[in-house]
Design a protein around this motif. Structure first.
Motif, short mmCIF file in Angstrom:
data_model
loop_
_atom_site.label_atom_id
_atom_site.label_comp_id
_atom_site.label_asym_id
_atom_site.label_seq_id
_atom_site.Cartn_x
_atom_site.Cartn_y
_atom_site.Cartn_z
N VAL A 112 -24.24 64.90 30.73
CA VAL A 112 -23.67 65.27 32.03
C VAL A 112 -22.16 65.32 31.88
N LEU A 113 -21.60 66.52 31.98
CA LEU A 113 -20.16 66.72 31.85
C LEU A 113 -19.47 66.65 33.21
N GLY A 114 -20.23 66.80 34.27
CA GLY A 114 -19.68 66.74 35.61
C GLY A 114 -20.79 66.77 36.64
N GLY A 115 -20.57 66.16 37.81
CA GLY A 115 -21.58 66.16 38.85
C GLY A 115 -22.63 65.08 38.63
N HIS A 116 -23.74 65.21 39.35
CA HIS A 116 -24.79 64.21 39.30
C HIS A 116 -26.16 64.88 39.28
N CYS A 117 -27.14 64.17 38.71
CA CYS A 117 -28.53 64.65 38.71
C CYS A 117 -29.45 63.48 38.43
N TYR A 118 -30.74 63.76 38.33
CA TYR A 118 -31.74 62.74 38.05
C TYR A 118 -32.60 63.17 36.87
N LEU A 119 -32.90 62.21 36.02
CA LEU A 119 -33.83 62.42 34.92
C LEU A 119 -35.20 61.94 35.36
N HIS A 120 -36.19 62.82 35.26
CA HIS A 120 -37.57 62.49 35.63
C HIS A 120 -38.43 62.44 34.37
N LEU A 121 -38.99 61.26 34.10
CA LEU A 121 -39.89 61.05 32.98
C LEU A 121 -41.23 60.55 33.51
N GLU A 122 -42.31 60.93 32.87
CA GLU A 122 -43.63 60.49 33.31
C GLU A 122 -43.73 58.97 33.25
N THR A 165 -42.05 56.77 34.85
CA THR A 165 -40.78 56.06 35.01
C THR A 165 -40.11 56.50 36.31
N ALA A 166 -39.48 55.56 36.99
CA ALA A 166 -38.74 55.91 38.20
C ALA A 166 -37.59 56.85 37.85
N PRO A 167 -37.20 57.74 38.76
CA PRO A 167 -36.08 58.65 38.48
C PRO A 167 -34.83 57.89 38.05
N ILE A 168 -34.14 58.42 37.04
CA ILE A 168 -32.94 57.78 36.50
C ILE A 168 -31.73 58.60 36.91
N ALA A 169 -30.85 58.01 37.69
CA ALA A 169 -29.65 58.70 38.15
C ALA A 169 -28.65 58.84 37.01
N LEU A 170 -28.09 60.04 36.87
CA LEU A 170 -27.10 60.33 35.83
C LEU A 170 -25.85 60.90 36.47
N GLY A 171 -24.70 60.46 35.98
CA GLY A 171 -23.43 60.95 36.49
C GLY A 171 -22.52 61.38 35.36
N PRO A 172 -21.25 61.67 35.65
CA PRO A 172 -20.31 62.12 34.63
C PRO A 172 -20.24 61.17 33.44
N ARG A 173 -20.27 61.74 32.23
CA ARG A 173 -20.23 61.01 30.96
C ARG A 173 -21.46 60.17 30.72
N ASP A 174 -22.53 60.41 31.47
CA ASP A 174 -23.83 59.84 31.14
C ASP A 174 -24.58 60.83 30.27
N GLY A 175 -25.53 60.34 29.53
CA GLY A 175 -26.33 61.24 28.70
C GLY A 175 -27.64 60.60 28.31
N VAL A 176 -28.60 61.41 27.92
CA VAL A 176 -29.88 60.92 27.44
C VAL A 176 -30.24 61.65 26.16
N PHE A 177 -30.66 60.89 25.14
CA PHE A 177 -31.19 61.43 23.90
C PHE A 177 -32.66 61.06 23.83
N LEU A 178 -33.52 62.08 23.87
CA LEU A 178 -34.96 61.88 23.80
C LEU A 178 -35.38 61.99 22.34
N LEU A 179 -35.70 60.87 21.70
CA LEU A 179 -35.99 60.87 20.27
C LEU A 179 -37.34 61.49 19.94
N ARG A 180 -38.19 61.63 20.94
CA ARG A 180 -39.47 62.30 20.77
C ARG A 180 -39.59 63.38 21.82
N ASP A 181 -40.54 64.27 21.68
CA ASP A 181 -40.75 65.35 22.64
C ASP A 181 -41.50 64.80 23.85
N LEU A 182 -40.76 64.32 24.83
CA LEU A 182 -41.34 63.69 26.02
C LEU A 182 -41.35 64.67 27.18
#
Length: 306
Positions: free
Chosen positions: A47-57, A59-76
């Motif tokens: 996330v380079l700017g703004g806000h969003c949510y990561l939805h994973l099966e 798991t509760a939605p994960i809020a993401l904001g500026p300079r947050d990031g997620v690396f999915l090590l498997r194909d989820l």
């Protein structure tokens, strides 16, 4: 981690081979949804700017904001959206270039894929959780802020043709994250879990220093100051591998590094304890899926093309 354990972890992490491809860099606005699932590859969203949510099966939605990031090590299965409710209606929104005037709130993202190569991935990556998060506001990730800033400076223009430099910056960010997690307590099992266990780390140090030695189960148990039965039980519980499986993977990881550096197949076989060229070839293919000669040629081609 102890200093010795940290040194071993860094040595093995340095052997991790990674190919990264940045899919797109731009921004979404409105009711959008984005995903990199279904490619049988690891992937990332920064996330380079703004806000969003990561939805994973599951798991509760994960809020993401500026300079947050997620690396999915498997194909989820997953997706990102501007809504906490995963059932919120979305439209077919295309990614726009950064700095484009948005009608409403916009979320700037860098997204793409990565793939691991080499024996080390089986020993290291399997030790980590299925996804890793970077939190821009966390003191532990303060140094990563400059990488996000550089990615943002390089972004612009066509979202589907980002600057090649962004790929290298993403790789640096990934290894920064991997090192952080490896030094913490989030590692569930595998090699790094063994490194964190004081009864096993001296054994691993000796195995790395002398991979060609006679590492029978009895000798490994003796080096760990444990009975054979206790050693096998606790070793498998911590690593997810039997001692024999682990020894094979560790030797083939060392062999792969020596082949990458240009050593002959015969010399490498001797260095990791194989007197028979045929036996080493069978073991290497069982661990990597490739013949050692073919692997060596492939590595030389990679070096020439880079």
């Amino acid at each position: 981690m102890t200093p010795d354990t940290d040194q071993l972890a860094r040595w093995l992490l340095d052997s991790l081979q990674l190919d990264t491809a940045v899919l797109h860099v731009g921004q979404y606005c409105g009711h959008w949804r984005a995903s990199t699932a279904g490619r049988e590859l690891g992937s990332f969203h920064l996330v380079l700017g703004g806000h969003c949510y990561l939805h994973l099966e599951g798991t509760a939605p994960i809020a993401l904001g500026p300079r947050d990031g997620v690396f999915l090590l498997r194909d989820l299965p997953h997706f990102l959206s501007p809504h906490a409710d995963p059932l919120h209606p979305v439209g077919a929104q295309a990614m726009a270039p950064l700095h484009t005037q948005a009608d409403g709130a916009a979320t700037a993202l860098a997204c793409g894929f990565f793939q691991f190569h080499g024996v080390a991935s089986r020993l290291i990556v399997d030790s980590f959780p299925p996804y890793l998060l970077i939190r821009g506001g966390a003191p532990a990730f303060a140094a990563a802020a400059s990488l996000f800033d550089l990615i943002l400076q390089e972004a612009g223009g066509d979202p589907e043709q980002p600057s090649p430099l962004i790929t290298r910056l993403v790789e640096l960010l990934f290894f920064y994250l991997i090192r952080h997690v490896a030094q913490g307590e989030q590692v569930a099992g595998g090699l790094l879990s063994l490194l964190q266990r004081p009864e096993f780390s001296p054994l691993l140090e000796r195995m790395l220093a002398s991979p060609a030695a006679d590492w029978s189960i009895e000798n490994m148990a003796r080096a760990a100051c444990m009975s054979r039965a206790s050693f096998c039980k606790h070793f498998a519980s911590a690593s997810g591998h039997s001692p024999a499986q682990f020894l094979l993977l560790l030797r083939m990881k060392i062999a792969a590094r020596r082949l990458h550096d240009g050593a002959s197949v015969e010399r490498v076989a001797e260095l990791v304890g194989y007197r028979s060229h045929a036996a080493f070839t069978r073991a290497f293919k069982r661990a990597t899926g490739e013949q050692p000669g073919a692997y060596r040629r492939d590595q030389r081609q990679r070096q020439l093309s880079n």
